[in-house]
Motif scaffolding. Structure first.
Motif, mmCIF file in Angstrom:
data_model
loop_
_atom_site.group_PDB
_atom_site.id
_atom_site.type_symbol
_atom_site.label_atom_id
_atom_site.label_comp_id
_atom_site.label_asym_id
_atom_site.label_seq_id
_atom_site.Cartn_x
_atom_site.Cartn_y
_atom_site.Cartn_z
ATOM 1 N N UNK A 42 0.957 -1.274 0.081
ATOM 2 C CA UNK A 42 0.004 0.069 -0.066
ATOM 3 C C UNK A 42 0.950 1.180 -0.066
ATOM 4 N N UNK A 43 0.391 2.108 -0.220
ATOM 5 C CA UNK A 43 -1.281 2.554 -0.292
ATOM 6 C C UNK A 43 -1.402 3.057 -1.610
ATOM 7 N N UNK A 44 -2.788 3.576 -1.641
ATOM 8 C CA UNK A 44 -3.369 4.018 -3.007
ATOM 9 C C UNK A 44 -2.581 5.137 -3.634
ATOM 10 N N UNK A 45 -1.956 5.883 -3.242
ATOM 11 C CA UNK A 45 -1.013 6.777 -3.925
ATOM 12 C C UNK A 45 0.147 6.011 -4.776
ATOM 13 N N UNK A 46 0.730 5.253 -3.864
ATOM 14 C CA UNK A 46 1.972 4.196 -4.408
ATOM 15 C C UNK A 46 1.144 3.433 -5.397
ATOM 16 N N UNK A 47 0.355 2.748 -5.255
ATOM 17 C CA UNK A 47 -0.315 1.777 -6.023
ATOM 18 C C UNK A 47 -0.507 2.535 -7.522
ATOM 19 N N UNK A 48 -0.966 3.746 -7.399
ATOM 20 C CA UNK A 48 -1.207 4.540 -8.582
ATOM 21 C C UNK A 48 0.034 4.873 -9.379
ATOM 22 N N UNK B 209 -5.198 7.582 -9.370
ATOM 23 C CA UNK B 209 -4.420 7.928 -10.870
ATOM 24 C C UNK B 209 -5.767 8.678 -11.345
ATOM 25 N N UNK B 210 -4.929 9.383 -12.384
ATOM 26 C CA UNK B 210 -6.055 9.917 -13.400
ATOM 27 C C UNK B 210 -6.829 9.124 -14.290
ATOM 28 N N UNK B 211 -7.680 9.286 -15.024
ATOM 29 C CA UNK B 211 -8.376 8.515 -15.734
ATOM 30 C C UNK B 211 -7.645 7.918 -16.819
ATOM 31 N N UNK B 212 -7.737 6.411 -16.720
ATOM 32 C CA UNK B 212 -7.050 5.695 -17.923
ATOM 33 C C UNK B 212 -7.009 4.365 -17.760
ATOM 34 N N UNK B 213 -7.891 3.688 -18.579
ATOM 35 C CA UNK B 213 -8.544 2.300 -18.300
ATOM 36 C C UNK B 213 -7.488 1.539 -18.726
ATOM 37 N N UNK B 214 -7.661 0.485 -17.688
ATOM 38 C CA UNK B 214 -6.561 -0.792 -17.757
ATOM 39 C C UNK B 214 -7.411 -1.752 -17.436
ATOM 40 N N UNK B 215 -7.138 -2.784 -18.391
ATOM 41 C CA UNK B 215 -8.166 -4.065 -18.404
ATOM 42 C C UNK B 215 -7.212 -5.285 -17.646
ATOM 43 N N UNK C 212 -4.554 -8.910 -5.703
ATOM 44 C CA UNK C 212 -5.552 -9.788 -4.964
ATOM 45 C C UNK C 212 -6.061 -8.722 -3.973
ATOM 46 N N UNK C 213 -7.476 -8.711 -4.257
ATOM 47 C CA UNK C 213 -8.267 -7.913 -3.426
ATOM 48 C C UNK C 213 -9.094 -8.623 -2.321
ATOM 49 N N UNK C 214 -8.788 -8.292 -0.937
ATOM 50 C CA UNK C 214 -9.756 -9.094 0.046
ATOM 51 C C UNK C 214 -10.662 -7.893 0.125
ATOM 52 N N UNK C 215 -11.970 -8.169 -0.505
ATOM 53 C CA UNK C 215 -12.957 -7.261 -0.340
ATOM 54 C C UNK C 215 -13.814 -7.627 0.959
ATOM 55 N N UNK C 216 -13.758 -6.345 1.559
ATOM 56 C CA UNK C 216 -14.751 -6.658 2.995
ATOM 57 C C UNK C 216 -16.066 -6.029 3.004
ATOM 58 N N UNK C 217 -16.998 -6.542 3.615
ATOM 59 C CA UNK C 217 -18.319 -6.281 3.383
ATOM 60 C C UNK C 217 -18.718 -4.938 4.319
ATOM 61 N N UNK C 218 -18.233 -3.704 3.847
ATOM 62 C CA UNK C 218 -18.379 -2.762 4.324
ATOM 63 C C UNK C 218 -18.343 -1.524 3.442
ATOM 64 N N UNK C 219 -19.109 -0.572 3.473
ATOM 65 C CA UNK C 219 -18.969 0.762 2.718
ATOM 66 C C UNK C 219 -18.402 1.797 3.651
ATOM 67 N N UNK C 220 -17.302 2.363 3.037
ATOM 68 C CA UNK C 220 -16.785 3.426 3.813
ATOM 69 C C UNK C 220 -17.134 4.902 3.396
ATOM 70 N N UNK C 221 -17.445 5.199 2.159
ATOM 71 C CA UNK C 221 -18.259 6.443 1.657
ATOM 72 C C UNK C 221 -16.942 7.261 1.264
ATOM 73 N N UNK C 222 -15.999 7.100 1.882
ATOM 74 C CA UNK C 222 -14.781 8.134 1.514
ATOM 75 C C UNK C 222 -13.369 7.478 2.052
ATOM 76 N N UNK C 223 -12.505 7.828 1.798
ATOM 77 C CA UNK C 223 -11.103 7.574 2.225
ATOM 78 C C UNK C 223 -10.014 7.430 1.310
ATOM 79 N N UNK C 224 -9.047 6.486 1.476
ATOM 80 C CA UNK C 224 -7.890 6.325 0.575
ATOM 81 C C UNK C 224 -8.215 5.436 -0.604
ATOM 82 N N UNK C 225 -8.317 5.454 -1.627
ATOM 83 C CA UNK C 225 -8.891 4.829 -2.869
ATOM 84 C C UNK C 225 -7.703 3.704 -2.930
ATOM 85 N N UNK C 226 -8.360 2.525 -3.325
ATOM 86 C CA UNK C 226 -7.542 1.477 -3.843
ATOM 87 C C UNK C 226 -6.274 1.843 -4.876
ATOM 88 N N UNK C 227 -6.551 2.785 -5.822
ATOM 89 C CA UNK C 227 -5.590 3.348 -6.680
ATOM 90 C C UNK C 227 -5.916 4.533 -6.758
#
Length: 193
Positions: free
Chosen positions: A128-134, A161-167, A144-159
């Motif tokens: 981590x974190x999201x800035x470095x991942x970007x 970065x500016x818009x750029x689709x990656x498949x 490998x995403x450990x998706x937890x059953x919670x909604x945070x609403x805001x915070x540190x994003x997974x990644x």
């Protein structure tokens, strides 16, 4: 070449921490921790290995890359490294306490991680974190995403970065204790293994 694997807990809405770095809302079901640390014992911080009964040797990773905010809890706990059993690379402009297992990365992080991927060894854990991942997203081979059953609403994003689709290609889905789902994705240009 070694794989760079972004192995991280995330909320349903794609945050790896709350607005101030909080991770309290993520599952801490003991069965989940046991399963995750049986899979990758090297991802258990050294100071928690004894209390959690984690004794296994490294299975996949022998190096970890993280940002300064991800490393900060170890420093706050009086540790110079949470993962002295791994070759730890901390991306920061600040000075760090001396520790033979920690390499401070200040400069071209992409070049540093590219060289690390080319060196002999096991795979590399992007913690981590999201800035470095970007910054490193184009070097990441596997999510490998450990998706937890919670909604945070805001915070540190997974990644971040500016818009750029990656498949990515879904390689595996596993249901884990505590209603956590482990999603494994590989870059489209990478094989399954």
């Amino acid at each position: 070449m070694r794989d760079l694997v972004y192995y991280v807990a995330t909320s349903l809405d794609g945050f790896v921490a709350g607005p101030r770095g909080e991770v309290d809302d993520f599952a801490i079901d003991p069965r989940l921790l046991a399963e995750l640390f049986a899979r990758y014992p090297e991802t258990c911080p050294a100071h928690l290995r004894g209390p959690l009964g984690v004794t296994g040797e490294a299975r996949r990773f022998d190096a970890v890359v993280m940002g300064a905010r991800t490393h900060q809890p170890a420093l706050d706990a009086g540790l110079t490294s949470a993962y002295p059993h791994l070759d730890q690379h901390v991306v920061t402009h600040r000075e760090l306490p001396d520790d033979p297992s920690v390499t401070r990365v200040d400069g071209d992080v992409v070049a540093h991680v590219t060289a690390l991927r080319s060196a002999p060894g096991r795979d590399i854990w992007l913690c981590g974190g999201g800035d470095l991942a970007g910054q490193l997203v184009d070097l990441v081979d596997e999510l490998q995403l450990k998706v937890n059953p919670v909604l945070l609403g805001e915070g540190v994003p997974l990644v971040r970065l500016g818009y750029a689709g990656r498949a990515w290609r879904l390689a595996d889905v596993e249901r884990l204790p505590g209603d956590v789902v482990l999603l494994t994705y590989r870059r489209r240009d990478k094989g399954v293994g």
